[in-house]
Design a protein around this motif. Structure first.
Motif, mmCIF file in Angstrom:
data_model
loop_
_atom_site.group_PDB
_atom_site.id
_atom_site.type_symbol
_atom_site.label_atom_id
_atom_site.label_comp_id
_atom_site.label_asym_id
_atom_site.label_seq_id
_atom_site.Cartn_x
_atom_site.Cartn_y
_atom_site.Cartn_z
ATOM 1 N N MET A 1 -0.716 0.610 11.576
ATOM 2 C CA MET A 1 -0.904 -0.834 11.571
ATOM 3 C C MET A 1 -2.394 -1.150 11.539
ATOM 4 N N PRO A 2 -2.867 -1.801 10.489
ATOM 5 C CA PRO A 2 -4.285 -2.175 10.436
ATOM 6 C C PRO A 2 -4.628 -3.141 11.563
ATOM 7 N N PRO A 3 -5.784 -2.996 12.171
ATOM 8 C CA PRO A 3 -6.150 -3.858 13.312
ATOM 9 C C PRO A 3 -6.141 -5.349 12.969
ATOM 10 N N LEU A 4 -6.564 -5.706 11.760
ATOM 11 C CA LEU A 4 -6.618 -7.116 11.396
ATOM 12 C C LEU A 4 -5.213 -7.714 11.314
ATOM 13 N N MET A 5 -4.272 -6.975 10.750
ATOM 14 C CA MET A 5 -2.888 -7.442 10.678
ATOM 15 C C MET A 5 -2.284 -7.547 12.068
ATOM 16 N N LEU A 6 -2.488 -6.505 12.871
ATOM 17 C CA LEU A 6 -1.955 -6.506 14.232
ATOM 18 C C LEU A 6 -2.557 -7.636 15.054
ATOM 19 N N GLY A 7 -3.869 -7.849 14.911
ATOM 20 C CA GLY A 7 -4.519 -8.912 15.664
ATOM 21 C C GLY A 7 -4.033 -10.293 15.271
ATOM 22 N N ALA A 8 -3.790 -10.516 13.969
ATOM 23 C CA ALA A 8 -3.298 -11.818 13.516
ATOM 24 C C ALA A 8 -1.909 -12.092 14.070
ATOM 25 N N PHE B 1 -4.085 -12.315 8.331
ATOM 26 C CA PHE B 1 -3.097 -11.237 8.187
ATOM 27 C C PHE B 1 -3.083 -10.733 6.738
ATOM 28 N N ALA B 2 -3.067 -11.647 5.776
ATOM 29 C CA ALA B 2 -3.036 -11.259 4.365
ATOM 30 C C ALA B 2 -4.302 -10.505 3.967
ATOM 31 N N ILE B 3 -5.442 -10.959 4.473
ATOM 32 C CA ILE B 3 -6.692 -10.266 4.183
ATOM 33 C C ILE B 3 -6.656 -8.851 4.759
ATOM 34 N N GLY B 4 -6.112 -8.717 5.967
ATOM 35 C CA GLY B 4 -5.979 -7.396 6.569
ATOM 36 C C GLY B 4 -5.133 -6.454 5.737
ATOM 37 N N GLN B 5 -4.080 -6.985 5.129
ATOM 38 C CA GLN B 5 -3.236 -6.158 4.267
ATOM 39 C C GLN B 5 -4.004 -5.672 3.048
ATOM 40 N N GLY B 6 -4.727 -6.598 2.435
ATOM 41 C CA GLY B 6 -5.483 -6.225 1.252
ATOM 42 C C GLY B 6 -6.525 -5.161 1.551
ATOM 43 N N VAL B 7 -7.196 -5.307 2.692
ATOM 44 C CA VAL B 7 -8.203 -4.328 3.088
ATOM 45 C C VAL B 7 -7.553 -2.972 3.366
ATOM 46 N N GLU C 1 19.265 -2.874 1.592
ATOM 47 C CA GLU C 1 19.000 -4.266 1.266
ATOM 48 C C GLU C 1 17.984 -4.286 0.138
ATOM 49 N N MET C 2 18.036 -5.340 -0.672
ATOM 50 C CA MET C 2 17.032 -5.468 -1.729
ATOM 51 C C MET C 2 15.651 -5.334 -1.129
ATOM 52 N N PRO C 3 14.863 -4.395 -1.591
ATOM 53 C CA PRO C 3 13.548 -4.192 -0.995
ATOM 54 C C PRO C 3 12.611 -5.328 -1.342
ATOM 55 N N THR C 4 11.687 -5.579 -0.451
ATOM 56 C CA THR C 4 10.646 -6.552 -0.737
ATOM 57 C C THR C 4 9.395 -5.817 -1.173
ATOM 58 N N LEU C 5 8.520 -6.526 -1.857
ATOM 59 C CA LEU C 5 7.281 -5.902 -2.267
ATOM 60 C C LEU C 5 6.346 -5.804 -1.082
ATOM 61 N N THR C 6 5.422 -4.911 -1.179
ATOM 62 C CA THR C 6 4.516 -4.687 -0.064
ATOM 63 C C THR C 6 3.592 -5.867 0.114
ATOM 64 N N PRO C 7 2.958 -5.921 1.285
ATOM 65 C CA PRO C 7 2.003 -6.990 1.505
ATOM 66 C C PRO C 7 0.850 -6.977 0.521
ATOM 67 N N SER C 8 0.707 -5.945 -0.287
ATOM 68 C CA SER C 8 -0.378 -5.920 -1.243
ATOM 69 C C SER C 8 -0.041 -6.693 -2.499
ATOM 70 N N ASP D 1 -4.726 -1.754 2.233
ATOM 71 C CA ASP D 1 -4.100 -1.119 1.077
ATOM 72 C C ASP D 1 -5.093 -0.803 -0.028
ATOM 73 N N GLY D 2 -6.338 -1.279 0.117
ATOM 74 C CA GLY D 2 -7.310 -1.049 -0.942
ATOM 75 C C GLY D 2 -6.827 -1.567 -2.273
ATOM 76 N N ASP D 3 -6.272 -2.772 -2.248
ATOM 77 C CA ASP D 3 -5.535 -3.294 -3.403
ATOM 78 C C ASP D 3 -6.467 -4.039 -4.346
ATOM 79 N N GLU D 4 -7.300 -3.332 -5.021
ATOM 80 C CA GLU D 4 -8.283 -3.976 -5.892
ATOM 81 C C GLU D 4 -7.648 -4.649 -7.103
ATOM 82 N N ASP D 5 -6.471 -4.154 -7.524
ATOM 83 C CA ASP D 5 -5.849 -4.705 -8.721
ATOM 84 C C ASP D 5 -4.827 -5.786 -8.416
ATOM 85 N N SER D 6 -4.608 -6.122 -7.144
ATOM 86 C CA SER D 6 -3.622 -7.137 -6.812
ATOM 87 C C SER D 6 -4.159 -8.520 -7.178
#
Length: 543
Positions: free
Chosen positions: A491-498, A97-103, A450-457, A105-110
């Motif tokens: 919803m990215p397929p990898l996140m949804l699938g996980a 699921f976490a890998i799917g989020q990174g993919v 509510e206090m927002p949470t940071l994104t999965p990235s 969001d294109g989060d190269e700097d995370s």
């Protein structure tokens, strides 16, 4: 190679993987490949250990060149193998699921370079806790979890996460100090910290000393398991973490504490006079936790309070100290790991699609994303104990065990369990109705933020709404900012699938509830009689 030689693998493989991912910190794809391979291998080892312990009994392995019983013992029996298998599955799927989020969001700097090794250390700590054959090795497991948890909680470095991480570390350090003190007291009284030896020596010491040691250990593990009144830290810590982190924390970390209670309670203190105290703590944990859940305006905090509440069901079965009660408690632990993990993962998908996890800001998601509506509905009903899901089966097992006990406290817990289940149904049904069924809130309408949470990235605010209210306290009513818009992302397929995989696994527990209950019955019998465990670890000293 014998099966016993596989015992260190669920610990060594993730630690080796952590070292390799650190070396490959500049190559994210290599980190992904190493992490997936290591966790998949750990899952395979866990399945092998579960099969072996079920058919051949407990297995033990002494590490190092020390003569027994001075070395480090790793031990697997039915309950530890079951916990190891389910935790290995959850850890692997949440990583996907976490890998799917990174993919997505294109989060190269995370900070993924530090995420992978830390996550693998967390996996090693969880596995080591389930396999530890002595109190000091169990303490080492908790310290591994503390180190990894603090890093994962504070990914992104926001003020909210730093505060939550600081609270978590302070509470954990207090419990670690108490744990070390308890270990020192146990060693002073018995001359050993090996669990098998302690089961033979603790009955011979002064009952008052034994009771004091048991209270210290229960306090330590009660903090880890978020048992009321030692649970205030959890609802403020878990919702602030990235979604994959909060999901694996909610599914596993408190269950490590519950497992430690089960292991020490029945192996070291089988004739304990504190069973009613444990049941009373379970009742308070149920009621206080679910009342907190009903009052929450945000999905993540609501789930955090239900997490606390349902620890009470596990304490209910442990406190009964009967075969049927312990069996139902073990079944409920397995059920709750998967359901709670699934709900936290799905809350991340809700935030991604709807732009928020605050109930008043959501609506109409059933029409726009019916798959997500079904994914949330199934584990939500499972958590509430609606038949034919595994939550219903586990709760019926606990209620039957309580009525068989027949004591006043047992009947009180039966009533409390039913009330808690109804309030859980109300909390999750209210959330589902508001987020998926009703029309979306119109722009400019008074809402609660509510206090927002940071994104999965792992470090960025979800959108402009989160940035506008970042300084606000949780659940503080404020006027909506001008020109509020709800940002929707697919919803990215990898996140949804996980997320779907965890939901499917929980349904598998429902489908095979009969065989699983047969397994937990055998695990409970094995737990209540320590002879097989002692023979596996210390064949020369076994009675």
């Amino acid at each position: 190679m014998t099966v016993a030689n596989l015992l260190p693998m669920p610990v060594l493989l993730p630690l080796l993987g952590a070292a390799l991912t650190l070396v490959a910190r500049r190559h994210p794809r290599v980190q992904v490949a190493i992490s997936i391979a290591v966790l998949a291998a750990s899952l395979a080892v866990a399945a092998t250990l579960m099969w072996s312990t079920h058919h051949d009994g407990p297995i033990a392995l002494w590490l190092g060149a020390w003569s027994e019983p001075l070395g480090i013992a790793l031990v697997a029996d039915r309950i530890s193998a079951l916990m190891l298998l389910i935790s290995s599955f959850v850890i692997l799927v949440v990583l996907v699921f976490a890998i799917g989020q990174g993919v997505a969001d294109g989060d190269e700097d995370s900070p993924l370079a530090i995420y992978f090794p830390t996550y693998l250390v967390l996996s090693a700590g969880v596995s080591n806790a389930f396999l530890a054959g002595d109190l000091f090795n169990l303490f080492v497991s908790f310290e591994m979890l503390l180190f990894a948890s603090f890093v994962l909680l504070t990914l992104g470095g926001s003020g909210t996460r730093i505060r939550a991480g600081t609270t978590y570390v302070i509470v954990s350090m207090v419990s670690s100090f108490l744990f070390l003190s308890a270990i020192a007291g146990v060693y002073a009284a018995t001359g050993t910290v090996n669990l098998a030896q302690l089961s033979l020596r603790l009955p011979e010491i002064d009952p008052t000393v034994s009771l004091a040691l048991q209270l210290m250990l229960l306090t330590v593990f009660g903090i880890k398991a978020a048992v009321f009144p030692m649970s205030a830290w959890l609802p403020d810590s878990y919702p602030s973490a990235p979604v994959p982190v909060s999901a694996v924390f909610a599914g596993l970390l408190t269950k490590v504490g519950v497992y430690a209670i089960v292991r020490t309670q029945f192996l070291l203190f089988p004739e304990s006079p504190l069973h009613h105290l444990i049941m009373g703590a379970g009742l308070l944990t149920m009621i206080i936790g679910i009342l907190g859940a009903v009052a929450q305006p945000g999905i993540k905090r609501m789930l955090s309070f239900t997490l606390v509440s349902h620890i009470g069901y596990m304490l209910f079965g442990i406190g009964l100290a009967s075969e049927s009660g312990v069996s139902a408690a073990i079944f409920y632990i397995a059920h709750h790991i998967t359901v709670q993990t699934a709900l936290f993962l799905i809350s991340g998908l809700i935030e991604r699609v709807g732009g928020s996890t605050v109930i008043d800001r959501l609506g109409g998601l059933a029409a726009s994303t019916p798959v997500l509506a079904v994914l949330f509905f199934v584990p939500a009903m499972n958590l509430a104990g609606i038949p034919p899901f595994s939550g219903f089966v586990g709760k019926v097992g606990l209620l039957q065990a309580g009525t068989q006990d027949g004591s006043v406290i047992a009947w009180t817990l039966v009533v409390g369990s039913v009330v808690t289940s109804l309030l859980t149904l109300y909390a999750v049904a209210k959330t589902w109705s508001a987020a998926f069924w009703r029309p979306r809130a119109v722009e400019g309408q008074d809402q609660t933020f509510e206090m927002p949470t940071l994104t999965p990235s792992f470090g960025r605010l979800s959108d402009a709404i989160g940035a506008a209210v970042a300084a606000q306290r949780p659940s503080t009513p404020i006027a909506p900012p001008p020109a509020v818009t709800q940002v929707e992302r697919p919803m990215p397929p990898l996140m949804l699938g996980a997320a779907a995989a965890v939901v499917a696994f929980s349904l598998g527990l429902s489908l095979f509830a009969g065989p699983l209950f047969t397994y937990t019955d055998a695990a409970a019998r094995q737990m209540l009689s320590s002879d097989a465990y002692v023979r596996a670890v210390l064949p020369e000293e076994a009675p």
